[in-house]
Design a protein around this motif. Structure first.
Motif, PDB file in Angstrom:
ATOM      1  N   GLU A 199     -11.535  36.715  31.186  1.00 39.16           N
ATOM      2  CA  GLU A 199     -11.648  37.009  32.616  1.00 39.16           C
ATOM      3  C   GLU A 199     -12.516  38.243  32.857  1.00 39.16           C
ATOM      4  N   ARG A 200     -12.364  39.254  32.013  1.00 37.54           N
ATOM      5  CA  ARG A 200     -13.192  40.459  32.177  1.00 37.54           C
ATOM      6  C   ARG A 200     -14.663  40.138  31.936  1.00 37.54           C
ATOM      7  N   PHE A 220     -30.106  30.572  41.291  1.00 37.27           N
ATOM      8  CA  PHE A 220     -30.348  29.252  40.705  1.00 37.27           C
ATOM      9  C   PHE A 220     -29.141  28.762  39.917  1.00 37.27           C
ATOM     10  N   LEU A 221     -28.514  29.650  39.182  1.00 42.24           N
ATOM     11  CA  LEU A 221     -27.382  29.246  38.350  1.00 42.24           C
ATOM     12  C   LEU A 221     -26.212  28.747  39.181  1.00 42.24           C
ATOM     13  N   TYR A 222     -26.112  29.243  40.410  1.00 44.60           N
ATOM     14  CA  TYR A 222     -24.994  28.869  41.275  1.00 44.60           C
ATOM     15  C   TYR A 222     -25.360  27.728  42.213  1.00 44.60           C
ATOM     16  N   PRO A 253     -17.763  30.977  40.268  1.00 40.71           N
ATOM     17  CA  PRO A 253     -17.189  32.061  39.475  1.00 40.71           C
ATOM     18  C   PRO A 253     -15.714  31.847  39.143  1.00 40.71           C
ATOM     19  N   SER A 254     -14.955  31.286  40.078  1.00 38.17           N
ATOM     20  CA  SER A 254     -13.523  31.083  39.841  1.00 38.17           C
ATOM     21  C   SER A 254     -13.279  30.084  38.716  1.00 38.17           C
ATOM     22  N   TRP A 273     -10.061  30.603  31.348  1.00 34.67           N
ATOM     23  CA  TRP A 273     -10.151  30.520  29.891  1.00 34.67           C
ATOM     24  C   TRP A 273      -9.455  29.252  29.397  1.00 34.67           C
ATOM     25  N   HIS A 274     -10.162  28.510  28.556  1.00 36.34           N
ATOM     26  CA  HIS A 274      -9.599  27.313  27.936  1.00 36.34           C
ATOM     27  C   HIS A 274      -9.606  27.494  26.426  1.00 36.34           C
TER      28      HIS A 274
END
Length: 323
Positions: free
Chosen positions: A44-45, A69-71, A78-79, A84-85
């Protein structure tokens, strides 16, 4: 009768990289809360750090011609990136506060003993076709040599003989100078998602005619966009991709995007970014050197994504039935 499931074995945790090394095959690993909780917090950090600029600009309505562009193009949230998986075949043991938060997330299931794991069968029921396509595409890309003679001319072909441009920035050489660079080079773009944005006059100048149907046949490891797409495929594979790998793919995409724009015909001096003048021998040399390094990094990430796909597809095979 069906074969008995493999016994659970401990997972190996790389504390420095935040990576869970799960044994290959169908074995199930167990991760105690004392091990996975720091990994989740560290992920998360790192995710927050990677998306901090975008989130700050979004709050004020600012736009960024490089990072957005990435978004926008990849639909990155971002959420979602922040989640984390552990990856396929890892069971998260319950902690003092109960089962892992993943129990509330899509495609996860909670066992009777309180451990939480990815439900591969349910995931493949929803995305099996995508997993098979991604596996086929990435395996094909990995089998080819890298072509590094394109010099980023796809961005120039997107503004060739065009009065209106995608970015509200001046052209570094002006329209006439930009057109002259295009006309002085052989364009060899292999990536359909770049080629489809060529101006009508530039389409015929490309050596190839990429289509969506020919993507598996044409994508190659030297292509900046094919390397950026590691982030795209990691996103589509969703929770099957371990968190560290997902963030590595996103970080690579951001680094590549910067070169993509530095080598474009636009003037990014207002962003404090120097140009890579691909119309000069020096600029070509810099572009190729950075392109090769990106191809190397992408190759490593691509191999790990292929492994994720292979593990999913292996686990999807019907259990063997003894005669």
């Amino acid at each position: 009768m069906t074969a008995a499931p493999a016994p659970a074995t401990p997972a190996v945790v790389d504390g420095a990289g935040g990576r869970v090394h799960a044994p290959a095959g169908r074995q199930v690993t167990r991760l105690p809360a004392a091990a996975w909780q720091p990994l989740l917090a560290g992920h998360e950090r790192r995710a927050d750090s990677l998306t901090a600029g975008h989130r700050a600009r979004r709050a004020t309505g600012q736009r960024h011609a490089i990072d957005d562009f990435l978004y926008d193009y990849y639909g990155t949230r971002p959420s979602v990136l922040r989640r984390w998986h552990p990856g396929v075949g890892v069971r998260l043991e319950a902690g003092p506060d109960g089962p892992a938060p993943h129990r509330r997330w899509r495609w996860y299931t909670t066992e009777a003993d309180g451990t939480v794991r990815l439900d591969v069968d349910v995931l493949l029921a929803d995305r099996g076709d995508s997993v098979r396509f991604i596996h086929r595409l990435l395996t094909a890309i990995a089998s080819r040599p890298a072509f590094t003679g394109c010099f980023g001319l796809h961005e120039w072909a997107m503004v060739y003989r065009q009065r209106e441009h995608r970015h509200p920035l001046p052209l570094r050489l002006g329209q006439q100078g930009t057109d002259a660079v295009v006309e002085a080079h052989q364009i060899r773009c292999t990536h359909f998602d770049a080629y489809r944005f060529f101006t009508p006059d530039a389409v015929e100048r490309n050596h190839l005619r990429p289509t969506r149907a020919s993507q598996v046949d044409l994508d190659q490891p030297g292509c900046l966009h094919a390397s950026m797409d590691c982030h795209k495929w990691a996103t589509k594979l969703g929770p099957a991709v371990p968190g560290e790998l997902a963030l590595d793919c996103f970080a690579l995409a951001g680094d590549i995007r910067l070169l993509d724009m530095q080598a474009s015909p636009y003037d990014f001096s207002s962003y404090g970014q120097p140009s890579v003048a691909i119309e000069t021998p020096e600029g070509k040399a810099e572009y190729v050197a950075r392109q090769r390094e990106f191809a190397r990094r992408a190759g490593q990430l691509r191999a790990r994504l292929i492994e994720v796909c292979s593990t999913l597809l292996d686990r999807a095979e019907p259990a063997r039935v003894e005669a």
